[in-house]
Every structure is written in structure tokens, then in C-alpha cells.
Scaffold this motif. Sequence first.
Motif, short mmCIF file in Angstrom:
data_model
loop_
_atom_site.label_atom_id
_atom_site.label_comp_id
_atom_site.label_asym_id
_atom_site.label_seq_id
_atom_site.Cartn_x
_atom_site.Cartn_y
_atom_site.Cartn_z
N ILE A 194 53.46 41.48 32.99
CA ILE A 194 54.10 40.65 34.02
C ILE A 194 53.73 41.17 35.41
CG2 ILE A 194 56.31 40.04 35.06
CD1 ILE A 194 55.78 38.44 32.58
N SER A 195 53.73 42.48 35.56
CA SER A 195 53.37 43.08 36.85
C SER A 195 51.93 42.75 37.22
CB SER A 195 53.56 44.60 36.79
OG SER A 195 53.13 45.22 37.99
N ARG A 196 51.02 42.82 36.24
CA ARG A 196 49.61 42.50 36.51
C ARG A 196 49.45 41.04 36.92
NH1 ARG A 196 46.56 45.34 31.32
NH2 ARG A 196 47.03 47.51 31.86
N LEU A 197 50.17 40.16 36.24
CA LEU A 197 50.09 38.74 36.58
C LEU A 197 50.60 38.48 37.99
CD1 LEU A 197 51.22 36.84 33.34
CD2 LEU A 197 49.00 36.68 34.49
N ARG A 198 51.70 39.13 38.34
CA ARG A 198 52.26 38.92 39.68
C ARG A 198 51.30 39.38 40.77
NH1 ARG A 198 58.31 40.83 37.95
NH2 ARG A 198 59.23 38.75 37.76
N LYS A 199 50.62 40.48 40.52
CA LYS A 199 49.66 40.98 41.50
C LYS A 199 48.51 39.99 41.68
CE LYS A 199 50.52 45.93 40.87
NZ LYS A 199 49.95 47.22 40.38
N LYS A 200 48.12 39.31 40.60
CA LYS A 200 46.96 38.43 40.66
C LYS A 200 47.28 37.02 41.13
CE LYS A 200 44.19 40.89 37.20
NZ LYS A 200 43.41 40.78 35.94
N ILE A 201 48.43 36.47 40.69
CA ILE A 201 48.73 35.08 41.02
C ILE A 201 49.78 34.94 42.11
CG2 ILE A 201 48.18 34.42 38.65
CD1 ILE A 201 51.15 33.86 38.20
N GLY A 202 50.50 36.02 42.38
CA GLY A 202 51.57 35.98 43.38
C GLY A 202 52.92 36.24 42.75
#
Length: 224
Positions: A194-202
Motif C-alpha cells: 500500500i505504501s509503495r502504491l501511494r508513493k507511485k500514484i499519490g
Amino acid sequence: MRVLLVEDEKGLGQAIKEHVADEGHAVDWFMTLADASTSLATTPYDLILLDLMLPDGRGIDFLKNLRRSGGQVGVIILTALDQISDRIAGLNAGADDYLVKPFDLGELSARITAMQRRLNMTGPVALEIGELSIEIDHKLISRCGQAIDLSAREWAVLERLLRKKDAIVSKVQIENCLYEYGAEVESNTVEVYISRLRKKIGKKYIETLRGVGYRFKVTDDEIK
């Protein structure tokens, strides 16, 4: 997706499992109908890849029993039986698709993607959400026109969230789409992805509901 593979040929089974897993799906592979039935009784699967000739019985009977019991999981038959009568029997028994061996693994991927669309598991092929443009079938995502590179498992998490847009997805549900039966899952695995996704998509697109799960925001009022 969580995939149940029922195939008794070791070489082919291993190749299918690795290929489908490389595309971001969790795959449980069993070589007998008995083991597959035991797993199906306790695990929610999105798709079954089913051979018809197994050591302990016929896949067609397994499929008929599944449909009689009300099971709605998608089923793709994988078999060397290539007669028209065999295809008709498989589809009439409740299969959603029928793939004759030998087949190209790329074709299997295409059939799985088509199955996802047919079962409305991924929603629309293309999505425009806030600054994001998402083409699920082709695994393409961009933000403000800039392409974003996601790993297979990051895509798996994103697709699981998109399947339930505006609905809560639990940590266990996300784990189930990432790992096959028996795999060791670290306690913070979901949080990491989830953290990786947030960094990439916002950060603004994925909401955490503590102790409950996660939710993907899709309306302009929510995305701020």
C-alpha cells in the motif's frame, strides 16, 4: 486474483503456476481432485484452471458438482481432449472457457484477462480517476500523462482495490490475492505494498480505515 490450478502433469503444472504467478496472481496448485476440493471448501477463489483427466477422477464431474452446489467461480478447462463433443460437454457442465493442450501461455493469459472482464472483476477496461488514467487489461497507468511502472504484485493490490471501488477491502483479502496456500506472509506485507502504491500514484487515492481495511477513492469530492 486467487487461482486454483488442478493439473496432474508436473511439468505443465509448474509452468502454468509460475506464469500465472508472474502476472501477479496467487496460485494454489493441486494434482488431485480430492486436494482441490479440500482447498476449495476453505478458500475463496476467483478462478479455477481445471484439467479433465485426473488420477482420482474426472474434472467434468468435479465441475458439475461445483455448479450443482451453487459455486459461481469462473472455470477455464485445460485439457488434451479436443473433440467438439468434449468442448460441448465441458461448456454444458458449467465451464466458462475451454483451452486445448498444447497451448501457448500467452493465450492462457489472454483467456484469463477475458474471464476477468466477463465476470466484471476489473470493472471498465479504461478508468479516469482524478489525475490517473488506468488501462487495466494492458496494465498501464499514468498520472498527469506520465507513465507509472508497477510491479506484478503492486498491480495485484491495485486491481483488488479497483474491483471494489468505494468499498472496503480487508487486509486478509489483499493477502489472499498476493500469496498462494502455504506461503509465509509477513505481518506488514500489505502495508508495504500500500505504501509503495501511494508513493507511485499519490497518497490521496487510497484510504486506510484502521482495523478494517483499505478503500480506493473514485469521486472528485473524495480525491483532494
